[in-house]
Design a protein around this motif. Structure first.
Motif, PDB file in Angstrom:
ATOM      1  N   PHE A  74       0.830  -1.199   0.000  1.00 20.64           N
ATOM      2  CA  PHE A  74       0.000   0.000   0.000  1.00 20.64           C
ATOM      3  C   PHE A  74       0.871   1.258   0.000  1.00 20.64           C
ATOM      4  O   PHE A  74       0.634   2.181  -0.782  1.00 20.64           O
ATOM      5  CB  PHE A  74      -0.918  -0.011   1.223  1.00 20.64           C
ATOM      6  N   ALA A  75       1.897   1.284   0.849  1.00 20.93           N
ATOM      7  CA  ALA A  75       2.802   2.445   0.910  1.00 20.93           C
ATOM      8  C   ALA A  75       3.485   2.661  -0.438  1.00 20.93           C
ATOM      9  O   ALA A  75       3.607   3.797  -0.911  1.00 20.93           O
ATOM     10  CB  ALA A  75       3.836   2.251   2.010  1.00 20.93           C
ATOM     11  N   GLY A  76       3.922   1.583  -1.064  1.00 19.72           N
ATOM     12  CA  GLY A  76       4.554   1.687  -2.379  1.00 19.72           C
ATOM     13  C   GLY A  76       3.616   2.248  -3.432  1.00 19.72           C
ATOM     14  O   GLY A  76       4.003   3.097  -4.238  1.00 19.72           O
ATOM     15  N   ASP A  81       1.848   6.803  -6.826  1.00 16.48           N
ATOM     16  CA  ASP A  81       0.755   7.626  -7.338  1.00 16.48           C
ATOM     17  C   ASP A  81       0.839   9.091  -6.927  1.00 16.48           C
ATOM     18  O   ASP A  81       0.029   9.897  -7.379  1.00 16.48           O
ATOM     19  CB  ASP A  81      -0.594   7.048  -6.898  1.00 16.48           C
ATOM     20  N   ILE A  82       1.787   9.451  -6.078  1.00 12.79           N
ATOM     21  CA  ILE A  82       1.890  10.845  -5.631  1.00 12.79           C
ATOM     22  C   ILE A  82       2.240  11.764  -6.789  1.00 12.79           C
ATOM     23  O   ILE A  82       1.779  12.896  -6.847  1.00 12.79           O
ATOM     24  CB  ILE A  82       2.894  10.964  -4.465  1.00 12.79           C
ATOM     25  N   ASP A  83       3.055  11.288  -7.706  1.00 19.00           N
ATOM     26  CA  ASP A  83       3.311  11.997  -8.959  1.00 19.00           C
ATOM     27  C   ASP A  83       3.749  13.447  -8.761  1.00 19.00           C
ATOM     28  O   ASP A  83       3.175  14.364  -9.331  1.00 19.00           O
ATOM     29  CB  ASP A  83       2.049  11.935  -9.823  1.00 19.00           C
ATOM     30  N   GLY A  84       4.753  13.661  -7.895  1.00 18.55           N
ATOM     31  CA  GLY A  84       5.314  14.993  -7.703  1.00 18.55           C
ATOM     32  C   GLY A  84       4.596  15.871  -6.703  1.00 18.55           C
ATOM     33  O   GLY A  84       5.029  16.991  -6.437  1.00 18.55           O
ATOM     34  N   ARG A  85       3.507  15.410  -6.117  1.00 22.16           N
ATOM     35  CA  ARG A  85       2.757  16.232  -5.159  1.00 22.16           C
ATOM     36  C   ARG A  85       3.356  16.203  -3.757  1.00 22.16           C
ATOM     37  O   ARG A  85       3.045  17.048  -2.936  1.00 22.16           O
ATOM     38  CB  ARG A  85       1.297  15.790  -5.111  1.00 22.16           C
ATOM     39  N   PHE A  86       4.193  15.220  -3.444  1.00 22.45           N
ATOM     40  CA  PHE A  86       4.844  15.127  -2.136  1.00 22.45           C
ATOM     41  C   PHE A  86       5.985  16.143  -2.124  1.00 22.45           C
ATOM     42  O   PHE A  86       6.904  16.067  -2.918  1.00 22.45           O
ATOM     43  CB  PHE A  86       5.361  13.695  -1.925  1.00 22.45           C
ATOM     44  N   ARG A  87       5.906  17.132  -1.251  1.00 21.10           N
ATOM     45  CA  ARG A  87       6.826  18.265  -1.252  1.00 21.10           C
ATOM     46  C   ARG A  87       7.822  18.179  -0.094  1.00 21.10           C
ATOM     47  O   ARG A  87       7.545  17.525   0.914  1.00 21.10           O
ATOM     48  CB  ARG A  87       6.038  19.567  -1.137  1.00 21.10           C
ATOM     49  N   PRO A  88       8.961  18.855  -0.211  1.00 19.51           N
ATOM     50  CA  PRO A  88       9.908  18.913   0.903  1.00 19.51           C
ATOM     51  C   PRO A  88       9.222  19.436   2.170  1.00 19.51           C
ATOM     52  O   PRO A  88       8.413  20.366   2.113  1.00 19.51           O
ATOM     53  CB  PRO A  88      10.977  19.897   0.413  1.00 19.51           C
ATOM     54  N   GLY A  89       9.525  18.799   3.280  1.00 21.10           N
ATOM     55  CA  GLY A  89       8.928  19.177   4.560  1.00 21.10           C
ATOM     56  C   GLY A  89       7.658  18.415   4.901  1.00 21.10           C
ATOM     57  O   GLY A  89       7.150  18.510   6.008  1.00 21.10           O
TER      58      GLY A  89
END
Length: 115
Positions: A74-76, A81-89
């Motif tokens: 599930f984590a994988g 699927d985050i596709d660049g939306r996971f940001r620093p911080g």
């Protein structure tokens, strides 16, 4: 109405009045009744991110190892699927609890920007 299903050598009963199983929902691409295999333990997968989500329905697995395997898969999938939306911080985690709400596992993903 109950429907009996055999899966992985276990006989399950699908109830049409219960909540949805996320695994079956994902496979079917729609809402499906909760599938109950008598005697199998329940595991809950709580997601913590910008919008925390508490798993109220849970999933049944034969043992802790099977629940861990599901959590890592599930984590994988989430990270894929985050596709660049996971940001620093930002931080993301999934916490696996048993029927007594005891934490068994926690997968944490965090990011930071280095200067």
């Amino acid at each position: 109405m109950d429907i009996r299903i055999i899966c992985c050598g276990h006989i399950g009963i699908m109830h049409d009045s219960s909540g949805c199983s996320s695994t079956l929902r994902a496979l079917a691409g729609t809402s499906v009744p909760h599938l109950h295999f008598p005697g199998m333990p329940m595991y809950y997968f709580h997601v913590r991110d910008l919008e925390p989500s508490t798993d109220e329905y849970g999933e049944e697995f034969p043992n802790d190892d099977a629940a861990w395997k599901h959590a890592t898969g599930f984590a994988g999938e989430v990270m894929k699927d985050i596709d660049g939306r996971f940001r620093p911080g930002q931080e993301w985690s999934v916490e696996v609890t048993d029927e007594q709400k005891q934490v068994l596992y926690r997968i944490e993903i965090s990011s930071r920007q280095r200067k």
